[in-house]
Design a protein around this motif. Sequence first.
Motif, PDB file in Angstrom:
ATOM      1  N   ALA A 161      42.354  23.797  32.696  1.00 29.26           N
ATOM      2  CA  ALA A 161      42.660  22.644  31.860  1.00 29.26           C
ATOM      3  C   ALA A 161      41.476  21.692  31.864  1.00 29.26           C
ATOM      4  O   ALA A 161      40.821  21.497  32.889  1.00 29.26           O
ATOM      5  N   MET A 162      41.201  21.107  30.696  1.00 32.08           N
ATOM      6  CA  MET A 162      40.182  20.075  30.545  1.00 32.08           C
ATOM      7  C   MET A 162      40.795  18.892  29.808  1.00 32.08           C
ATOM      8  O   MET A 162      41.812  19.058  29.105  1.00 32.08           O
ATOM      9  N   PRO A 163      40.186  17.723  29.929  1.00 33.70           N
ATOM     10  CA  PRO A 163      40.679  16.594  29.144  1.00 33.70           C
ATOM     11  C   PRO A 163      40.685  16.940  27.649  1.00 33.70           C
ATOM     12  O   PRO A 163      39.678  17.420  27.108  1.00 33.70           O
ATOM     13  N   ALA A 164      41.814  16.725  26.991  1.00 31.86           N
ATOM     14  CA  ALA A 164      41.925  17.082  25.579  1.00 31.86           C
ATOM     15  C   ALA A 164      40.892  16.347  24.735  1.00 31.86           C
ATOM     16  O   ALA A 164      40.351  16.905  23.769  1.00 31.86           O
ATOM     17  N   ALA A 165      40.590  15.109  25.093  1.00 30.91           N
ATOM     18  CA  ALA A 165      39.600  14.348  24.330  1.00 30.91           C
ATOM     19  C   ALA A 165      38.217  14.974  24.431  1.00 30.91           C
ATOM     20  O   ALA A 165      37.449  14.971  23.466  1.00 30.91           O
ATOM     21  N   LEU A 166      37.879  15.519  25.598  1.00 26.35           N
ATOM     22  CA  LEU A 166      36.591  16.191  25.768  1.00 26.35           C
ATOM     23  C   LEU A 166      36.505  17.388  24.827  1.00 26.35           C
ATOM     24  O   LEU A 166      35.493  17.586  24.140  1.00 26.35           O
ATOM     25  N   VAL A 167      37.567  18.191  24.786  1.00 27.62           N
ATOM     26  CA  VAL A 167      37.594  19.377  23.923  1.00 27.62           C
ATOM     27  C   VAL A 167      37.446  18.979  22.463  1.00 27.62           C
ATOM     28  O   VAL A 167      36.641  19.548  21.710  1.00 27.62           O
ATOM     29  N   GLN A 168      38.196  17.977  22.044  1.00 29.41           N
ATOM     30  CA  GLN A 168      38.163  17.548  20.643  1.00 29.41           C
ATOM     31  C   GLN A 168      36.793  17.001  20.255  1.00 29.41           C
ATOM     32  O   GLN A 168      36.252  17.325  19.191  1.00 29.41           O
ATOM     33  N   GLN A 169      36.208  16.171  21.134  1.00 30.59           N
ATOM     34  CA  GLN A 169      34.909  15.572  20.806  1.00 30.59           C
ATOM     35  C   GLN A 169      33.799  16.619  20.785  1.00 30.59           C
ATOM     36  O   GLN A 169      32.875  16.539  19.968  1.00 30.59           O
ATOM     37  N   TRP A 170      33.880  17.592  21.676  1.00 26.99           N
ATOM     38  CA  TRP A 170      32.872  18.656  21.685  1.00 26.99           C
ATOM     39  C   TRP A 170      32.925  19.454  20.390  1.00 26.99           C
ATOM     40  O   TRP A 170      31.893  19.706  19.754  1.00 26.99           O
ATOM     41  N   HIS A 171      34.102  19.863  19.962  1.00 20.84           N
ATOM     42  CA  HIS A 171      34.209  20.639  18.726  1.00 20.84           C
ATOM     43  C   HIS A 171      33.830  19.807  17.509  1.00 20.84           C
ATOM     44  O   HIS A 171      33.290  20.350  16.527  1.00 20.84           O
ATOM     45  N   ALA A 172      34.057  18.501  17.570  1.00 22.70           N
ATOM     46  CA  ALA A 172      33.613  17.627  16.479  1.00 22.70           C
ATOM     47  C   ALA A 172      32.081  17.610  16.394  1.00 22.70           C
ATOM     48  O   ALA A 172      31.503  17.640  15.301  1.00 22.70           O
ATOM     49  N   LEU A 173      31.407  17.579  17.551  1.00 26.22           N
ATOM     50  CA  LEU A 173      29.944  17.624  17.561  1.00 26.22           C
ATOM     51  C   LEU A 173      29.433  18.945  16.978  1.00 26.22           C
ATOM     52  O   LEU A 173      28.478  18.970  16.192  1.00 26.22           O
ATOM     53  N   CYS A 174      30.076  20.037  17.368  1.00 27.43           N
ATOM     54  CA  CYS A 174      29.659  21.352  16.859  1.00 27.43           C
ATOM     55  C   CYS A 174      29.815  21.417  15.342  1.00 27.43           C
ATOM     56  O   CYS A 174      28.954  21.967  14.639  1.00 27.43           O
ATOM     57  N   GLY A 175      30.904  20.862  14.830  1.00 30.14           N
ATOM     58  CA  GLY A 175      31.103  20.848  13.384  1.00 30.14           C
ATOM     59  C   GLY A 175      30.115  19.955  12.675  1.00 30.14           C
ATOM     60  O   GLY A 175      29.568  20.312  11.622  1.00 30.14           O
ATOM     61  N   ARG A 176      29.828  18.789  13.252  1.00 31.13           N
ATOM     62  CA  ARG A 176      28.918  17.833  12.624  1.00 31.13           C
ATOM     63  C   ARG A 176      27.519  18.412  12.486  1.00 31.13           C
ATOM     64  O   ARG A 176      26.844  18.211  11.474  1.00 31.13           O
ATOM     65  N   TYR A 177      27.056  19.140  13.524  1.00 34.36           N
ATOM     66  CA  TYR A 177      25.694  19.669  13.509  1.00 34.36           C
ATOM     67  C   TYR A 177      25.641  21.159  13.184  1.00 34.36           C
ATOM     68  O   TYR A 177      24.606  21.797  13.349  1.00 34.36           O
ATOM     69  N   ARG A 178      26.768  21.697  12.728  1.00 34.03           N
ATOM     70  CA  ARG A 178      26.853  23.084  12.270  1.00 34.03           C
ATOM     71  C   ARG A 178      26.328  24.070  13.301  1.00 34.03           C
ATOM     72  O   ARG A 178      25.513  24.957  13.011  1.00 34.03           O
ATOM     73  N   LEU A 179      26.806  23.896  14.509  1.00 32.20           N
ATOM     74  CA  LEU A 179      26.401  24.768  15.606  1.00 32.20           C
ATOM     75  C   LEU A 179      27.372  25.935  15.724  1.00 32.20           C
ATOM     76  O   LEU A 179      28.595  25.744  15.695  1.00 32.20           O
ATOM     77  N   GLY A 180      26.839  27.126  15.875  1.00 29.03           N
ATOM     78  CA  GLY A 180      27.677  28.310  15.985  1.00 29.03           C
ATOM     79  C   GLY A 180      28.235  28.484  17.387  1.00 29.03           C
ATOM     80  O   GLY A 180      27.667  28.011  18.367  1.00 29.03           O
ATOM     81  N   GLY A 181      29.322  29.187  17.469  1.00 27.95           N
ATOM     82  CA  GLY A 181      29.940  29.485  18.766  1.00 27.95           C
ATOM     83  C   GLY A 181      30.754  28.325  19.274  1.00 27.95           C
ATOM     84  O   GLY A 181      31.974  28.328  19.223  1.00 27.95           O
ATOM     85  N   GLY A 182      30.065  27.322  19.776  1.00 23.69           N
ATOM     86  CA  GLY A 182      30.763  26.144  20.294  1.00 23.69           C
ATOM     87  C   GLY A 182      31.589  26.436  21.525  1.00 23.69           C
ATOM     88  O   GLY A 182      32.594  25.770  21.777  1.00 23.69           O
ATOM     89  N   ALA A 183      31.177  27.452  22.301  1.00 27.99           N
ATOM     90  CA  ALA A 183      31.955  27.820  23.484  1.00 27.99           C
ATOM     91  C   ALA A 183      31.958  26.673  24.486  1.00 27.99           C
ATOM     92  O   ALA A 183      30.948  26.003  24.696  1.00 27.99           O
ATOM     93  N   LEU A 184      33.092  26.456  25.090  1.00 33.13           N
ATOM     94  CA  LEU A 184      33.285  25.411  26.090  1.00 33.13           C
ATOM     95  C   LEU A 184      33.971  26.058  27.278  1.00 33.13           C
ATOM     96  O   LEU A 184      35.082  26.581  27.155  1.00 33.13           O
ATOM     97  N   GLN A 185      33.307  26.053  28.441  1.00 31.13           N
ATOM     98  CA  GLN A 185      33.830  26.761  29.612  1.00 31.13           C
ATOM     99  C   GLN A 185      33.676  25.927  30.868  1.00 31.13           C
ATOM    100  O   GLN A 185      32.679  25.217  31.033  1.00 31.13           O
ATOM    101  N   PRO A 186      34.638  26.047  31.796  1.00 31.04           N
ATOM    102  CA  PRO A 186      34.393  25.531  33.143  1.00 31.04           C
ATOM    103  C   PRO A 186      33.246  26.310  33.781  1.00 31.04           C
ATOM    104  O   PRO A 186      33.134  27.526  33.585  1.00 31.04           O
TER     105      PRO A 186
END
Length: 246
Positions: free
Chosen positions: A111-136
């Motif tokens: 489990a990770m903070p939901a806000a962290l997950v949401q903000q990370w994927h928002a950054l990936c979308g904003r800068y058109r980054l592929g993958g966007g994997a987020l892992q402990p």
Amino acid sequence: MIGLALAPGGVAVARGGSCLALPASDGDWPTGLAAVGTWLAAERPRRGLVRLLVSNSHVRICTVPWPGRHLTTEQQLGWTALQFETAYGDMQGWQTVLDPGVYGQPRVACAMPAALVQQWHALCGRYRLGGGALQPYVVAAWNHWRRLARPGQFWGVAESDRIVWAHRGARGWASIHVAKAALDADNLPGLAVRELRLQDAAQDTALLLHQPGQGAPAAQAAQRWLALSPQQEPASHAMARLAAQP
């Protein structure tokens, strides 16, 4: 591949064989993720794969005993939530991911903070980054050395002030728990011996130990030290280098 690491001791990015520390004033994840956003805005990297590894201190992890019968999606979520609440208390504001696993075998859930997950994927979308994997980080370390896994082993992944101790069963992780400890370059082998005593395990039980940024110390019998590189470096740099590996 662009590798990013979010840790209390620093934020780092690895790309093309080099590693850079990003300015972050403290160890909380909002400040660290803001530093990542500032770097992306300045660098505007071309489209490519990116992966962010997150410190053990920003993650909650546990094993979920799994019944042998089929569960609906709602039952799976409820059962997993119960295990986390038993281990950590209130989980409001946390987003959980469950290892697919096999019915009748324990599964790993993180489990990770939901806000962290949401903000990370928002950054990936904003800068058109592929993958966007987020892992402990601990999961990335396990996956990196998974070919070494054998039943009966104990694994210790130490980073920041957390050690994730895990015991391998016949078909996966049988048990996992997280301990807080003051870590330095030399005390992890001794802490591992203490952990074996607490688990009532034989002192010759195979132990695999890893601490990002640390070279191999004087490990004791039956201990194997897993290091990404022989030289010592900041933990966030070592984490980012692992994130950048395909």
